[in-house]
Scaffold this motif. Sequence first.
Motif, short mmCIF file in Angstrom:
data_model
loop_
_atom_site.label_atom_id
_atom_site.label_comp_id
_atom_site.label_asym_id
_atom_site.label_seq_id
_atom_site.Cartn_x
_atom_site.Cartn_y
_atom_site.Cartn_z
N ARG A 42 12.56 -18.28 -17.73
CA ARG A 42 12.90 -17.24 -18.00
C ARG A 42 11.79 -16.24 -18.87
NH1 ARG A 42 18.31 -15.57 -20.39
NH2 ARG A 42 17.07 -15.19 -21.90
N ARG A 45 8.97 -14.78 -17.41
CA ARG A 45 9.13 -14.48 -16.38
C ARG A 45 8.49 -12.72 -16.92
NH1 ARG A 45 11.44 -18.62 -13.71
NH2 ARG A 45 13.84 -17.47 -14.33
N SER A 49 6.16 -9.15 -16.62
CA SER A 49 7.27 -7.99 -16.24
C SER A 49 7.28 -7.11 -16.68
CB SER A 49 8.56 -8.36 -15.64
OG SER A 49 9.25 -7.12 -15.12
N ARG A 76 12.37 -7.10 -8.02
CA ARG A 76 12.63 -8.13 -8.98
C ARG A 76 13.71 -7.62 -9.79
NH1 ARG A 76 7.00 -10.95 -8.38
NH2 ARG A 76 7.19 -11.63 -6.27
#
Length: 96
Positions: A42, A45, A49, A76
């Motif tokens: 996580r 990610r 991002s 997202r």
Amino acid sequence: GGTAIVDPEVAAATALAHAAKQLTEAGASRSQLLQRQQVARRDDRILSSLEVWSERVLPAWPHYRKSRRVRELVRRGVPPAVRGDFWRLPPGNDPR
């Protein structure tokens, strides 16, 4: 790139990933290790991002604002560290 933005959620998750390494060395259970691995994924990610938003999309907003890529990024989730900047931008795409 630009100035690094550190999100408190990312910092906390990074600390958990570090703790996972310590747990491994201390003989942590498999479920604890799997949970820490999920947190680490996580974190990756979120950082990825955040980098896309802060270094690519926001600085070149006029170019990206009507793109499919931005619609997908919005779906997202906009990282908390850049949400305020994003919502202050001039309209031009409908993220739905």
